[in-house]
Motif scaffolding. Sequence first.
Motif, PDB file in Angstrom:
ATOM      1  N   UNK A  11       0.911  -1.433  -0.028  1.00 24.91           N
ATOM      2  CA  UNK A  11      -0.102   0.023   0.069  1.00 24.91           C
ATOM      3  C   UNK A  11       0.934   1.076   0.026  1.00 24.91           C
ATOM      4  N   UNK A  12       1.962   1.246   0.830  1.00 26.26           N
ATOM      5  CA  UNK A  12       2.932   2.285   0.868  1.00 26.26           C
ATOM      6  C   UNK A  12       3.589   2.613  -0.382  1.00 26.26           C
ATOM      7  N   UNK A  13       3.852   1.501  -1.222  1.00 24.32           N
ATOM      8  CA  UNK A  13       4.468   1.664  -2.570  1.00 24.32           C
ATOM      9  C   UNK A  13       3.388   2.274  -3.439  1.00 24.32           C
ATOM     10  N   UNK A  14       2.289   1.919  -3.349  1.00 30.35           N
ATOM     11  CA  UNK A  14       1.504   2.412  -4.171  1.00 30.35           C
ATOM     12  C   UNK A  14       1.151   3.928  -4.125  1.00 30.35           C
ATOM     13  N   UNK A  15       1.053   4.137  -2.696  1.00 29.15           N
ATOM     14  CA  UNK A  15       0.888   5.721  -2.240  1.00 29.15           C
ATOM     15  C   UNK A  15       2.068   6.444  -2.834  1.00 29.15           C
ATOM     16  N   UNK A  16       3.284   5.961  -2.439  1.00 28.77           N
ATOM     17  CA  UNK A  16       4.576   6.677  -2.971  1.00 28.77           C
ATOM     18  C   UNK A  16       4.545   7.191  -4.600  1.00 28.77           C
ATOM     19  N   UNK A  17       4.168   6.048  -5.104  1.00 29.62           N
ATOM     20  CA  UNK A  17       3.758   6.093  -6.881  1.00 29.62           C
ATOM     21  C   UNK A  17       2.953   7.308  -7.250  1.00 29.62           C
ATOM     22  N   UNK A  18       1.774   6.912  -6.434  1.00 31.29           N
ATOM     23  CA  UNK A  18       0.708   7.912  -6.908  1.00 31.29           C
ATOM     24  C   UNK A  18       0.859   9.498  -6.138  1.00 31.29           C
ATOM     25  N   UNK A  19       1.276   9.351  -5.053  1.00 30.97           N
ATOM     26  CA  UNK A  19       1.663  10.598  -4.121  1.00 30.97           C
ATOM     27  C   UNK A  19       0.335  10.896  -3.463  1.00 30.97           C
ATOM     28  N   UNK A  20      -0.075  10.011  -2.872  1.00 26.99           N
ATOM     29  CA  UNK A  20      -1.064  10.116  -2.064  1.00 26.99           C
ATOM     30  C   UNK A  20      -0.694   9.235  -0.526  1.00 26.99           C
ATOM     31  N   UNK A  38      -2.094  -0.053  -9.040  1.00 28.07           N
ATOM     32  CA  UNK A  38      -1.822  -1.325  -8.199  1.00 28.07           C
ATOM     33  C   UNK A  38      -1.869  -2.479  -9.363  1.00 28.07           C
ATOM     34  N   UNK A  39      -2.683  -2.384 -10.392  1.00 28.16           N
ATOM     35  CA  UNK A  39      -2.532  -3.389 -11.370  1.00 28.16           C
ATOM     36  C   UNK A  39      -1.244  -3.391 -11.858  1.00 28.16           C
ATOM     37  N   UNK A  40      -0.658  -2.299 -12.127  1.00 29.41           N
ATOM     38  CA  UNK A  40       0.869  -2.351 -12.590  1.00 29.41           C
ATOM     39  C   UNK A  40       1.779  -3.154 -11.929  1.00 29.41           C
ATOM     40  N   UNK A  41       1.634  -2.905 -10.639  1.00 35.59           N
ATOM     41  CA  UNK A  41       2.766  -3.741  -9.724  1.00 35.59           C
ATOM     42  C   UNK A  41       2.059  -5.145  -9.398  1.00 35.59           C
ATOM     43  N   UNK A  42       0.833  -5.479  -9.705  1.00 36.59           N
ATOM     44  CA  UNK A  42       0.410  -6.814  -9.261  1.00 36.59           C
ATOM     45  C   UNK A  42      -0.076  -7.051  -8.402  1.00 36.59           C
ATOM     46  N   UNK A  43      -0.706  -5.774  -7.677  1.00 36.21           N
ATOM     47  CA  UNK A  43      -1.305  -6.006  -6.306  1.00 36.21           C
ATOM     48  C   UNK A  43      -2.936  -6.178  -6.706  1.00 36.21           C
TER      49      UNK A  43
END
Length: 359
Positions: free
Chosen positions: A12-21, A48-53
């Motif tokens: 979740x933190x990885x996605x948050x960092x990528x999106x900026x939220x 999330x789909x991009x990283x397979x989550x």
Amino acid sequence: MTGGDVASRATLQTIADKVGVSRMTVSNAFSKPDQLSAALRERILATAREIGYVGPDPAARALARGTTGAVGIVLTSSLRFAFTDLVATSFLGAIAEQLGPTGLSLTLLTSSDDGEIIPARDVAIDGAVVYSCDPTSTAVQFLTRRRLPLVYVDQDPVEGIPAVNVDDRSGARAAAQHLIDLGHRRIGLLLSGLHGTHGLITPEDVTVDGHASKQRMLGWRDALDAAGITPLMARQAGTDLAQAKAAARLLLDRPDRPTGLLCFSDAVAYGALQAAEELGIRVPDELSVVGFDDNPLAVQIRPTLTTVRQDVQAKGRLSAAALSQAIEDRRAGRSGAAEHVLLPTELVVRGSTAPPSAG
């Protein structure tokens, strides 16, 4: 905290960092989508789909919320009924459609208790619809002991439990009165049920299963008794076509056969029509047949079936809405009202009924 929880938080933190939220915003995209704009949620899900989550682990999420996200539908001892009976499939479809926006999933539960796993006792659910079941069954007892929110459908209403029924008695009364008004005096009843005497039965032998059967019998007898008519009766042991045909033949293959038949359901009426055809009895010239339910079969068979319409779609929608509300009330610590709904029925006259022949 489990390894799965740690991994999920890290993702979740990885996605948050990528999106900026924030990580909480990402979590809300999966669990509380109404709190995000459509555009932002789609950005998060695309990342999330991009990283397979695929999202938070359902078991962990259920544990955190104290809820399973699933509701049960308790049926008869065989789940086959849910896929072969046209009324049951329509009812379940309406429930599934109503539950769709709530996020609750549907779990079919048999009322059978012969095995190590007893669904009503062991399956994780937030509540259940009890649909046309024996109220004394162990399945209903287990659900009651678990103190789950329940909704009764086609059951005798119980104080404190929401219920949705149709006006079976009024509909059956109208069906019987229709035959009487046409001039029929030799009338047969085709019943269905697992308990009691099967085959030809007398009024003294009648054992009626379930709420709908009891109410329909009462409705038929309201009109027949008032007209001074004692019906011939036969009862099938189950619900399949062969059994319906066999029961119908008991009434039709005799010198004093009825000129009119009142059937527990359209499925039973279809068996009666087939039995009449095999015996060379013309419908409606020599035999009138009335069903109950107005399922899709009623307009597909020939002649088209006179029947009593019940709004199965409304019954399903109201049942799901009542259960969703009961579950929400439980979560919020509220004591909601247990409403008992009675839906109207309507006689639909088609091609399977006519005045009795002069002969």
